[in-house]
Motif scaffolding. Structure first.
Motif, PDB file in Angstrom:
ATOM      1  N   ALA A 133      95.156  62.221 111.073  1.00 52.37           N
ATOM      2  CA  ALA A 133      95.049  60.914 111.909  1.00 52.37           C
ATOM      3  C   ALA A 133      93.960  60.035 111.478  1.00 52.37           C
ATOM      4  O   ALA A 133      92.829  60.233 111.621  1.00 52.37           O
ATOM      5  CB  ALA A 133      95.291  61.207 113.411  1.00 52.37           C
ATOM      6  N   SER A 134      94.556  58.702 111.192  1.00 52.56           N
ATOM      7  CA  SER A 134      93.570  57.660 110.983  1.00 52.56           C
ATOM      8  C   SER A 134      93.696  56.689 111.760  1.00 52.56           C
ATOM      9  O   SER A 134      94.960  56.201 112.016  1.00 52.56           O
ATOM     10  CB  SER A 134      93.409  57.060 109.446  1.00 52.56           C
ATOM     11  OG  SER A 134      92.528  56.431 109.242  1.00 52.56           O
ATOM     12  N   TYR A 135      92.782  55.875 112.507  1.00 50.19           N
ATOM     13  CA  TYR A 135      92.872  54.809 113.616  1.00 50.19           C
ATOM     14  C   TYR A 135      92.595  53.674 113.095  1.00 50.19           C
ATOM     15  O   TYR A 135      91.366  53.484 112.276  1.00 50.19           O
ATOM     16  CB  TYR A 135      91.758  55.424 114.736  1.00 50.19           C
ATOM     17  CG  TYR A 135      91.977  54.408 116.015  1.00 50.19           C
ATOM     18  CD1 TYR A 135      92.993  54.610 116.762  1.00 50.19           C
ATOM     19  CD2 TYR A 135      90.926  53.378 116.349  1.00 50.19           C
ATOM     20  CE1 TYR A 135      93.068  53.703 117.906  1.00 50.19           C
ATOM     21  CE2 TYR A 135      91.112  52.733 117.282  1.00 50.19           C
ATOM     22  CZ  TYR A 135      91.977  52.760 118.350  1.00 50.19           C
ATOM     23  OH  TYR A 135      92.297  52.163 119.186  1.00 50.19           O
ATOM     24  N   HIS A 136      93.231  52.622 113.257  1.00 53.03           N
ATOM     25  CA  HIS A 136      93.014  51.054 112.871  1.00 53.03           C
ATOM     26  C   HIS A 136      93.814  50.302 113.852  1.00 53.03           C
ATOM     27  O   HIS A 136      95.047  50.451 114.019  1.00 53.03           O
ATOM     28  CB  HIS A 136      93.545  51.010 111.427  1.00 53.03           C
ATOM     29  CG  HIS A 136      93.257  49.682 110.993  1.00 53.03           C
ATOM     30  ND1 HIS A 136      92.027  48.870 110.754  1.00 53.03           N
ATOM     31  CD2 HIS A 136      94.496  48.611 110.680  1.00 53.03           C
ATOM     32  CE1 HIS A 136      92.277  47.798 110.320  1.00 53.03           C
ATOM     33  NE2 HIS A 136      93.535  47.508 110.238  1.00 53.03           N
ATOM     34  N   ASN A 137      93.269  49.121 114.357  1.00 55.06           N
ATOM     35  CA  ASN A 137      93.985  48.146 114.915  1.00 55.06           C
ATOM     36  C   ASN A 137      94.937  48.694 116.108  1.00 55.06           C
ATOM     37  O   ASN A 137      95.968  48.256 116.204  1.00 55.06           O
ATOM     38  CB  ASN A 137      94.734  47.460 114.026  1.00 55.06           C
ATOM     39  CG  ASN A 137      95.044  46.009 114.645  1.00 55.06           C
ATOM     40  OD1 ASN A 137      94.342  45.398 115.442  1.00 55.06           O
ATOM     41  ND2 ASN A 137      96.163  45.370 114.204  1.00 55.06           N
ATOM     42  N   GLU A 138      94.208  49.524 116.949  1.00 59.48           N
ATOM     43  CA  GLU A 138      94.988  50.160 118.125  1.00 59.48           C
ATOM     44  C   GLU A 138      96.230  51.043 117.715  1.00 59.48           C
ATOM     45  O   GLU A 138      97.010  50.908 118.622  1.00 59.48           O
ATOM     46  CB  GLU A 138      95.377  49.015 118.974  1.00 59.48           C
ATOM     47  CG  GLU A 138      94.413  48.133 119.750  1.00 59.48           C
ATOM     48  CD  GLU A 138      94.516  47.207 120.754  1.00 59.48           C
ATOM     49  OE1 GLU A 138      95.730  46.620 120.822  1.00 59.48           O
ATOM     50  OE2 GLU A 138      93.546  46.798 121.418  1.00 59.48           O
ATOM     51  N   ALA A 139      95.948  51.364 116.658  1.00 57.75           N
ATOM     52  CA  ALA A 139      97.273  52.399 116.314  1.00 57.75           C
ATOM     53  C   ALA A 139      96.841  53.536 115.342  1.00 57.75           C
ATOM     54  O   ALA A 139      95.535  53.362 114.736  1.00 57.75           O
ATOM     55  CB  ALA A 139      98.291  51.507 115.489  1.00 57.75           C
ATOM     56  N   VAL A 140      97.467  54.545 115.210  1.00 61.21           N
ATOM     57  CA  VAL A 140      97.076  55.522 114.377  1.00 61.21           C
ATOM     58  C   VAL A 140      98.251  55.770 113.329  1.00 61.21           C
ATOM     59  O   VAL A 140      99.539  55.733 113.596  1.00 61.21           O
ATOM     60  CB  VAL A 140      96.948  56.964 115.004  1.00 61.21           C
ATOM     61  CG1 VAL A 140      95.448  57.016 115.862  1.00 61.21           C
ATOM     62  CG2 VAL A 140      98.198  57.351 115.955  1.00 61.21           C
ATOM     63  N   VAL A 141      98.036  55.963 111.890  1.00 58.90           N
ATOM     64  CA  VAL A 141      98.701  56.424 111.216  1.00 58.90           C
ATOM     65  C   VAL A 141      98.587  58.083 110.984  1.00 58.90           C
ATOM     66  O   VAL A 141      97.442  58.630 110.620  1.00 58.90           O
ATOM     67  CB  VAL A 141      98.092  55.699 109.642  1.00 58.90           C
ATOM     68  CG1 VAL A 141      99.236  56.204 108.685  1.00 58.90           C
ATOM     69  CG2 VAL A 141      98.321  54.274 109.949  1.00 58.90           C
ATOM     70  N   ILE A 142      99.685  58.622 111.202  1.00 55.27           N
ATOM     71  CA  ILE A 142      99.584  60.264 110.880  1.00 55.27           C
ATOM     72  C   ILE A 142     100.237  60.622 109.817  1.00 55.27           C
ATOM     73  O   ILE A 142     101.451  60.107 109.460  1.00 55.27           O
ATOM     74  CB  ILE A 142     100.431  60.724 112.122  1.00 55.27           C
ATOM     75  CG1 ILE A 142      99.672  60.160 113.359  1.00 55.27           C
ATOM     76  CG2 ILE A 142     100.675  62.261 112.141  1.00 55.27           C
ATOM     77  CD1 ILE A 142     100.406  60.651 114.676  1.00 55.27           C
ATOM     78  N   ARG A 143      99.727  61.476 108.985  1.00 53.84           N
ATOM     79  CA  ARG A 143     100.100  61.836 107.916  1.00 53.84           C
ATOM     80  C   ARG A 143     100.060  63.522 107.661  1.00 53.84           C
ATOM     81  O   ARG A 143      99.236  63.894 108.397  1.00 53.84           O
ATOM     82  CB  ARG A 143      99.281  61.413 106.707  1.00 53.84           C
ATOM     83  CG  ARG A 143      99.057  59.844 106.544  1.00 53.84           C
ATOM     84  CD  ARG A 143      98.216  59.571 105.190  1.00 53.84           C
ATOM     85  NE  ARG A 143      97.803  58.199 105.244  1.00 53.84           N
ATOM     86  CZ  ARG A 143      98.262  57.226 104.710  1.00 53.84           C
ATOM     87  NH1 ARG A 143      99.284  57.422 104.023  1.00 53.84           N
ATOM     88  NH2 ARG A 143      97.695  55.742 104.760  1.00 53.84           N
ATOM     89  N   ALA A 144     100.937  64.149 106.609  1.00 58.62           N
ATOM     90  CA  ALA A 144     100.748  65.735 106.613  1.00 58.62           C
ATOM     91  C   ALA A 144     100.974  65.948 105.158  1.00 58.62           C
ATOM     92  O   ALA A 144     101.536  65.134 104.347  1.00 58.62           O
ATOM     93  CB  ALA A 144     101.898  66.265 107.457  1.00 58.62           C
ATOM     94  N   ARG A 145     100.540  67.245 104.945  1.00 56.44           N
ATOM     95  CA  ARG A 145     100.651  67.605 103.502  1.00 56.44           C
ATOM     96  C   ARG A 145     100.407  69.159 103.471  1.00 56.44           C
ATOM     97  O   ARG A 145     100.134  69.623 104.664  1.00 56.44           O
ATOM     98  CB  ARG A 145      99.823  67.174 102.486  1.00 56.44           C
ATOM     99  CG  ARG A 145      98.167  67.635 102.724  1.00 56.44           C
ATOM    100  CD  ARG A 145      97.277  67.150 101.758  1.00 56.44           C
ATOM    101  NE  ARG A 145      95.802  67.390 101.833  1.00 56.44           N
ATOM    102  CZ  ARG A 145      95.194  68.665 101.773  1.00 56.44           C
ATOM    103  NH1 ARG A 145      95.937  69.641 101.104  1.00 56.44           N
ATOM    104  NH2 ARG A 145      94.295  68.859 102.190  1.00 56.44           N
TER     105      ARG A 145
END
Length: 203
Positions: A133-145
């Motif tokens: 999870a990476s946080y930016h501009n009051e949101a999180v981008v969630i990735r997986a591998r």
């Protein structure tokens, strides 16, 4: 290895203590309580707040990654991954879950009510999975591998809490006793460069 040694800090705390923890080499193995889960109201009408999340403060300035082994995921709703936490009514759990006999990747985003997004990834079965999870501009981008598959973006979700955020690994076992998860990494690292740019793969 204690929970504190696993994360490298002394302030990590369980939301609910698991049945047991132990260390085998680089693996931090946690056993979930039967009937444990995180869920708030939507669709099923019930609230469960007895899942196991090991949390430490997270200011969002760095991305957070959790890696764990899928080998033990065999029964309905076996689940583990990364928890992002603000309170018992505001949280996001992102990770892997068994549904209809197939491992799925997904996320539950909760603000008093829970939603659920998921996608089957049978080719990931038995692999080591990393949730990020990476946080930016009051949101999180969630990735997986996995250890053999590239990053996949699984969710962009609002998480507009400038303070009092926490993060860490979680696991739940709604349907059975004896479910164990082997976590192998918990780290913070450089945040995402861009939504459409995959982060580096760290070993």
């Amino acid at each position: 290895m204690s929970a504190a040694q696993f994360v490298g800090t002394s302030d990590a705390k369980w939301t609910t203590e698991p049945v047991a923890t132990r260390t085998e080499g680089e693996r931090f193995i946690v056993e979930a309580q039967e009937g444990s889960d995180f869920w708030e109201n939507t669709f099923y009408g019930f609230s469960h707040q007895n899942g196991h999340a090991l949390l430490t403060p997270w200011d969002g300035n760095e991305a957070v990654e959790i890696t764990f082994d899928l080998s033990s995921f065999t029964e309905l709703y076996d689940q583990a991954g990364l928890m992002l936490w603000h309170s018992r009514e505001q949280w996001i759990k992102a990770g892997m879950e068994v549904n209809d006999g197939v491992v799925h990747i997904g996320a539950v985003v909760t603000d008093h009510f829970s939603d659920w997004s998921l996608s089957p990834v049978p080719e990931w079965g038995g692999r080591k999975v990393t949730i990020r999870a990476s946080y930016h501009n009051e949101a999180v981008v969630i990735r997986a591998r996995t250890d053999e598959h590239p990053w996949r973006t699984i969710r962009v979700a609002r998480f507009a809490y400038p303070a009092n955020k926490q993060a860490g690994p979680f696991l739940c076992s709604p349907k059975r006793a004896g479910f164990e998860v082997a976590f192998t990494k918990w780290r913070t690292t450089t945040p995402d460069e861009d939504l459409h740019t995959d982060p580096p793969i760290l070993d």
